[in-house]
Design an enzyme around this catalytic site. Structure first.
Site, PDB file in Angstrom:
ATOM      1  N   TYR A 159     -16.104   2.881  11.668  1.00 25.31           N
ATOM      2  CA  TYR A 159     -17.115   3.124  12.905  1.00 25.31           C
ATOM      3  C   TYR A 159     -17.724   4.349  12.236  1.00 25.31           C
ATOM      4  O   TYR A 159     -19.125   4.556  12.479  1.00 25.31           O
ATOM      5  CB  TYR A 159     -16.178   3.451  13.850  1.00 25.31           C
ATOM      6  CG  TYR A 159     -16.860   3.963  15.295  1.00 25.31           C
ATOM      7  CD1 TYR A 159     -17.757   3.027  16.133  1.00 25.31           C
ATOM      8  CD2 TYR A 159     -16.695   5.274  15.657  1.00 25.31           C
ATOM      9  CE1 TYR A 159     -18.481   3.654  17.182  1.00 25.31           C
ATOM     10  CE2 TYR A 159     -17.479   5.666  16.918  1.00 25.31           C
ATOM     11  CZ  TYR A 159     -18.147   4.825  17.519  1.00 25.31           C
ATOM     12  OH  TYR A 159     -18.992   5.309  18.672  1.00 25.31           O
ATOM     13  N   LYS A 163     -21.996   4.910  12.075  1.00 27.08           N
ATOM     14  CA  LYS A 163     -22.698   5.760  12.846  1.00 27.08           C
ATOM     15  C   LYS A 163     -23.112   6.636  11.953  1.00 27.08           C
ATOM     16  O   LYS A 163     -24.448   7.169  12.614  1.00 27.08           O
ATOM     17  CB  LYS A 163     -21.623   6.380  13.768  1.00 27.08           C
ATOM     18  CG  LYS A 163     -21.337   5.448  15.011  1.00 27.08           C
ATOM     19  CD  LYS A 163     -22.380   4.798  15.684  1.00 27.08           C
ATOM     20  CE  LYS A 163     -21.823   3.946  16.913  1.00 27.08           C
ATOM     21  NZ  LYS A 163     -22.613   3.160  17.519  1.00 27.08           N
TER      22      LYS A 163
END
Length: 307
Positions: A159, A163
């Site tokens: 993640y 991001k």
């Protein structure tokens, strides 16, 4: 002084907008006058958002499909054009979590998150950019990042990497699309969602506010920058508006009462050595030289007031 944001005549696509932050973005854009293409993998959730928008006098249509494949991106743009006549705003919000520490994370855990967040942002932005350039009237790409992508976060290799990559893409595309008058920005949101409810310091406070209807306390809204999903949606409306046409290439944080601009990575300290650096020379100078004030890493732990 700016008037109330008026997005009438604009068409927006919001990925992952069946619930949570994505739903707040879609509904806020619609309230400001934009026609919205709602996207989610959950048909029932997507339909509920469309009904909510229409009930308030707005225009919306749903596209039920997983974000990642180029085919989904093409479907989203086609829906915007066929239903509402064009595309002006893309908000890439769709995402999933597969949290595990590095030594326990599988290839599938990594690939699944990167495919939705990073590849999904790429394929959707590419399809949107092609259409916006053809239209010749500019536009706005709003890419949703995360504090994890700025600072790292325990158990979120996949993640955080995705991001962080999204912010890098925003800065790159801001350069590439400038001549087409297409603004590209990354948003770093913090809000009371299913994910933040799992943080022990936040959970009881959020639950109490939801039970009583009272606002979240100041320490949470100001010090931690955590509020409702509606608090974040205001930034999306601004970036979709003509008032933000000059804003591009930025990573902008919002949550609760806080609005912030994240710094671009830059050299913090520099030392020079004639002829270059040996490993031994780096070791001798590190603690008193460029390494004297090392950067922090990881999202800071919440700091609630002492009762």
């Amino acid at each position: 002084m700016f008037a109330v944001m008026d997005l009438r005549g604009k068409v927006a696509v919001v990925t992952g907008s069946g619930r949570g932050l994505g739903r707040a973005y879609a509904e806020a854009l619609a309230r400001a006058g934009a026609a919205v293409v709602v996207n989610d993998v959950d048909a029932e959730a997507a339909s509920a958002v469309v009904k909510s928008v229409v009930a308030e006098g707005g225009r919306a249509v749903a596209v039920v499909a997983p974000v990642g494949p180029a085919d989904t991106a093409d479907r989203l743009v086609t829906a915007a054009v066929e239903e509402f006549g064009g595309l002006d705003v893309l908000v890439t919000n769709a995402g999933i979590l597969r949290d595990k520490v590095l030594w326990k994370m599988s290839d599938d855990d990594f690939d699944a998150v990167v495919d939705v967040h990073l590849r999904g942002t790429f394929t959707c932005a590419r399809a949107a950019a092609v259409r916006m350039r053809e239209q010749g009237r500019g536009g706005s790409l709003v890419l949703i990042s995360s504090p994890a992508g700025q600072r790292g976060n325990f158990g979120q290799t996949n993640y955080a990497a995705a991001k962080a990559g999204i912010v890098a893409m925003a800065r790159t595309w801001a350069l590439e699309l400038a001549r087409a008058d297409i603004a590209v920005n990354a948003v770093v949101p913090v809000a009371a969602t299913e994910m933040t409810r799992t943080i022990p310091a936040f959970a009881p406070v959020i639950e109490e506010a939801e039970r009583t209807g009272a606002p979240l306390p100041d320490w949470l809204r100001k010090d931690e920058g955590l509020g409702t999903v509606e608090d974040v949606a205001s930034l999306i409306v601004f970036l979709a508006s003509d008032a933000a046409r000059h804003v591009t290439g930025q990573a902008i944080g919002i949550g609760g009462d806080r609005l912030a601009l994240w710094a671009h990575p830059r050299e913090k300290a520099v030392a020079l050595a004639d002829g270059g650096w040996t490993a031994e020379a780096i070791a001798r100078s590190w603690a008193s030289g460029v390494g004297a004030e090392p950067e922090t890493f990881g999202i800071p732990a919440p700091n609630p007031p002492v009762a």
